[in-house]
Design an enzyme around this catalytic site. Structure first.
Site, mmCIF file in Angstrom:
data_model
loop_
_atom_site.group_PDB
_atom_site.id
_atom_site.type_symbol
_atom_site.label_atom_id
_atom_site.label_comp_id
_atom_site.label_asym_id
_atom_site.label_seq_id
_atom_site.Cartn_x
_atom_site.Cartn_y
_atom_site.Cartn_z
ATOM 1 N N ALA A 1 32.904 17.512 44.646
ATOM 2 C CA ALA A 1 33.059 17.661 43.339
ATOM 3 C C ALA A 1 34.361 16.690 42.912
ATOM 4 O O ALA A 1 34.485 16.539 41.663
ATOM 5 C CB ALA A 1 33.213 18.898 42.762
ATOM 6 N N GLY A 2 35.106 16.420 43.640
ATOM 7 C CA GLY A 2 36.442 15.908 43.640
ATOM 8 C C GLY A 2 36.297 14.316 42.709
ATOM 9 O O GLY A 2 35.433 13.689 42.942
ATOM 10 N N ARG B 1 42.534 8.295 43.149
ATOM 11 C CA ARG B 1 43.050 7.191 43.803
ATOM 12 C C ARG B 1 42.244 5.985 44.342
ATOM 13 O O ARG B 1 42.746 5.030 44.912
ATOM 14 C CB ARG B 1 43.970 7.705 44.979
ATOM 15 N N GLY C 1 39.016 24.916 42.853
ATOM 16 C CA GLY C 1 39.476 24.984 44.046
ATOM 17 C C GLY C 1 38.375 25.084 45.141
ATOM 18 O O GLY C 1 37.131 25.207 44.820
ATOM 19 N N THR C 2 38.559 24.878 46.416
ATOM 20 C CA THR C 2 37.479 24.706 47.496
ATOM 21 C C THR C 2 36.885 26.005 47.594
ATOM 22 O O THR C 2 35.548 25.833 48.013
ATOM 23 C CB THR C 2 38.140 24.175 48.712
ATOM 24 N N GLU D 1 48.448 26.666 53.101
ATOM 25 C CA GLU D 1 48.690 25.336 52.573
ATOM 26 C C GLU D 1 50.019 24.902 52.684
ATOM 27 O O GLU D 1 51.059 25.735 52.445
ATOM 28 C CB GLU D 1 47.994 25.249 51.102
ATOM 29 N N ARG E 1 13.757 -15.086 56.904
ATOM 30 C CA ARG E 1 13.779 -13.914 56.098
ATOM 31 C C ARG E 1 12.600 -13.092 56.521
ATOM 32 O O ARG E 1 11.865 -13.101 57.640
ATOM 33 C CB ARG E 1 13.222 -14.508 54.699
ATOM 34 N N ASN F 1 4.510 -23.278 48.546
ATOM 35 C CA ASN F 1 3.839 -22.064 48.645
ATOM 36 C C ASN F 1 3.678 -21.395 47.504
ATOM 37 O O ASN F 1 2.954 -20.497 47.394
ATOM 38 C CB ASN F 1 4.371 -21.021 49.868
HETATM 39 C C1 UD1 Z 1 41.831 21.074 52.062
HETATM 40 C C2 UD1 Z 1 42.201 22.320 52.614
HETATM 41 C C3 UD1 Z 1 43.285 22.065 53.664
HETATM 42 C C4 UD1 Z 1 42.764 21.224 54.811
HETATM 43 C C5 UD1 Z 1 42.342 19.935 53.972
HETATM 44 C C6 UD1 Z 1 41.816 18.892 54.864
HETATM 45 C C7 UD1 Z 1 41.719 24.195 50.939
HETATM 46 C C8 UD1 Z 1 42.714 25.022 50.121
HETATM 47 N N1 UD1 Z 1 42.679 23.277 51.605
HETATM 48 O O1 UD1 Z 1 43.050 20.720 51.379
HETATM 49 O O2 UD1 Z 1 43.657 23.433 54.416
HETATM 50 O O3 UD1 Z 1 43.828 20.703 55.526
HETATM 51 O O4 UD1 Z 1 41.610 20.105 52.787
HETATM 52 O O5 UD1 Z 1 41.534 17.496 54.011
HETATM 53 O O6 UD1 Z 1 40.630 24.227 51.155
HETATM 54 N N2 UD1 Z 1 36.637 20.129 46.044
HETATM 55 C C9 UD1 Z 1 35.579 20.468 45.227
HETATM 56 N N3 UD1 Z 1 35.692 21.435 44.190
HETATM 57 C C10 UD1 Z 1 37.255 21.765 44.054
HETATM 58 C C11 UD1 Z 1 38.196 21.400 44.873
HETATM 59 C C12 UD1 Z 1 38.004 20.564 45.773
HETATM 60 O O7 UD1 Z 1 34.395 20.036 45.512
HETATM 61 O O8 UD1 Z 1 37.324 22.717 43.086
HETATM 62 C C13 UD1 Z 1 36.318 19.090 47.186
HETATM 63 C C14 UD1 Z 1 37.087 17.667 47.212
HETATM 64 O O9 UD1 Z 1 36.233 16.785 46.396
HETATM 65 C C15 UD1 Z 1 37.355 17.328 48.333
HETATM 66 C C16 UD1 Z 1 37.434 18.677 49.166
HETATM 67 O O10 UD1 Z 1 36.851 19.660 48.460
HETATM 68 O O11 UD1 Z 1 36.168 16.709 48.967
HETATM 69 C C17 UD1 Z 1 38.793 19.205 49.544
HETATM 70 O O12 UD1 Z 1 39.586 19.229 48.399
HETATM 71 P P1 UD1 Z 1 40.878 18.799 48.277
HETATM 72 O O13 UD1 Z 1 41.606 19.112 46.846
HETATM 73 O O14 UD1 Z 1 41.168 17.244 48.883
HETATM 74 O O15 UD1 Z 1 41.719 19.703 49.423
HETATM 75 P P2 UD1 Z 1 43.043 19.694 50.006
HETATM 76 O O16 UD1 Z 1 44.280 19.833 48.946
HETATM 77 O O17 UD1 Z 1 43.016 18.275 50.585
#
Ligand code: UD1
Ligand code: CA
Length: 451
Positions: free
Chosen positions: A10-11, A15, A79-80, A152, A330, A383
């Protein structure tokens, strides 16, 4: 064990400086998301992809991907843990949930199998050790190497920051345990996010042994920027080239061999520099591929040589053939044993029979060429009439003179000859000579009067 994979995607990936979702960025010619899904398909897992930013783009992309894949939309990226929560309605009690990231595309099937195996008590996490662990969740373990918590970066004390074992983001957990654990996750932390990593502390407190499984650094790398994407590309290239070396293929330079698909090869094959191999490639024994070649979905027989700068796509080449330099085969090209295709020759939906030759500057489209026939330089099968494509058939042991146009549909028999510069519009029978060109005229002393 029934596995259900939840893939976080979802991110925003701002960057990447791209208009498309981060997980749609490609490495080795395939989107990062598709790579992850290919791995989960090998695990016979159901998959649910969590979408947010550019959900339409990702949905459209998923339409072209086969497999048991469903999607959910995470409306706000809280958040995750919130991301995983949004997918829970797709899972069921009898499943084990595997959480993967859509932007961590190189994780190996072996590591995931190990992770799944180690989750038999309910929960396992994939970790790795980094010299510079800055930014990642640190894994806190007890003396028995059982995980107690993931902290974290933003919430870490100076002591915790010294820990080099980090969480990769990938974990495996019993569905019911996950469901219960998610209820207890709050956003009471520095980022005010719902951390999936809080599950470790929550579930460890219930007396469950959470096993850390170690992966190598490379396979768990993610990509947030084009630099990191390029780094992944290079890791993948290296992994795939190593695989070719392990299969016994001789490589001129591992760093200049790009495998973007699967390669099957017999013994004693060699590949020179700057070769791209895509799709499914099958090489016999003793195949030699020269520098700067592009091959996609091709089968090549024993002891055939592909000379430099050729482009082969959807083609089948027999044994003892010579292709190129600068040849283009081809779709639907079939080059039979001992045949030769030389420079600036293009073939499409064409069979070149055993020992036949098209050595220079030729287009063979929708054609059948018999054994040992020689196609002279500059021969073109006409052709296409502007609406339809037509077939050209040439028998065995025939000779097509230089710079001939064969206007299809047309048939040329066995042991037939076509004079150089002919435009052939009518069938040529076996053993005949056809000449279809203006007669040469000599005007004696013609230029003398001009001066
Ligand atoms: C996360 C982990 C961290 C780990 C790291 C590895 C958590 C809280 N932390 O941190 O411990 O070392 O990954 O890379 O989980 N995403 C969603 N929806 C959200 C938030 C995130 O789909 O609401 C997706 C993002 O697109 C991404 C992944 O989850 O693919 C990780 O999210 P991100 O915010 O990058 O987590 P980190 O802070 O890197
Ligand atoms: Ca991240």
């Amino acid at each position: 064990m029934k596995i259900h994979t939840i893939i976080l995607a979802a991110g925003a990936g701002s960057r990447m400086k791209s208009n498309k979702a981060k997980v749609l960025q490609t490495i080795g010619g395939m989107s990062m998301l598709q790579r992850v899904l290919r791995t989960t398909a090998n695990l016979h897992s159901k998959s649910t992809v969590v979408l947010g930013h550019d959900k339409d783009g990702v949905l459209k992309h998923l339409q072209n991907i086969e497999g048991d894949v469903s999607t959910v939309i995470q409306t706000n990226q809280l958040g995750t843990a919130d991301a995983v929560k949004s997918a829970m309605s797709h899972t069921s009690k009898d499943e084990t949930v595997l959480v993967l990231y859509g932007d961590v595309p190189l994780v190996s099937e072996d590591s995931l199998r190990e992770l799944i195996k180690k989750s038999k008590d309910g929960f396992s996490i994939l970790t790795t050790s980094l010299d510079n662990p800055f930014g990642y969740g640190r894994v806190v373990t007890n003396a028995d190497n059982i995980a107690q918590a993931i902290v974290e970066e933003k919430d870490a004390t100076a002591d915790i920051k010294l820990i080099k074992e980090i969480f990769t983001g990938i974990l495996c957990i019993n569905q019911e345990l996950l469901e219960a654990g998610l209820q207890e996750v709050t956003n009471d932390n520095a980022a005010q996010e719902f951390y999936l990593t809080d599950l470790v502390k929550i579930i460890s407190a219930k007396g469950i042994n959470i096993i850390p499984v170690t992966a190598n650094n490379d396979e768990v790398r993610g990509a947030n920027s084009k630099s990191e994407l390029e780094a992944l590309e290079s890791i993948l290239r290296n992994m795939n080239a190593q695989d070719l070396l392990d299969k016994g293929i001789t490589l001129a330079d591992k760093s200049r061999t790009d495998v973007r698909g699967s390669v099957d090869a017999g013994n004693d094959c060699s590949i020179d520099i700057n070769v791209i191999l895509e799709g499914n490639i099958k090489l016999g024994n003793g195949v030699s591929i020269g520098a700067n070649n592009y091959l996609k979905d091709v089968v090549i027989g024993d002891n055939t040589t592909i000379e430099p700068f050729s482009h082969l796509c959807n083609a089948k080449v027999g044994s003892q053939c010579s292709i190129g330099p600068y040849a283009r085969l081809r779709e639907g090209s079939v080059i039979e044993d001992g045949a030769k295709v030389g420079n600036f020759v293009e073939t499409k939906k064409t069979t070149l029979g055993k020992g036949a030759k098209a050595n220079h500057f030729t287009y063979l489209g929708d054609a059948e060429v018999g054994e040992n026939t020689n196609i002279g330089a500059g021969t073109i099968t006409c052709n296409y009439d502007g609406t339809n494509k037509h077939q050209t058939t040439i028998g065995s042991d025939s000779f097509i003179g230089t710079n001939s146009s064969l206007v299809a549909p047309v048939e040329i028999g066995n042991n037939a000859y076509v004079g150089a510069g002919s435009v052939i519009t009518k069938d040529v029978p076996d053993n005949a000579l056809a000449v279809g060109r203006g007669k040469q005229v000599i005007k004696e002393d013609w230029s003398k009067d001009k001066k």
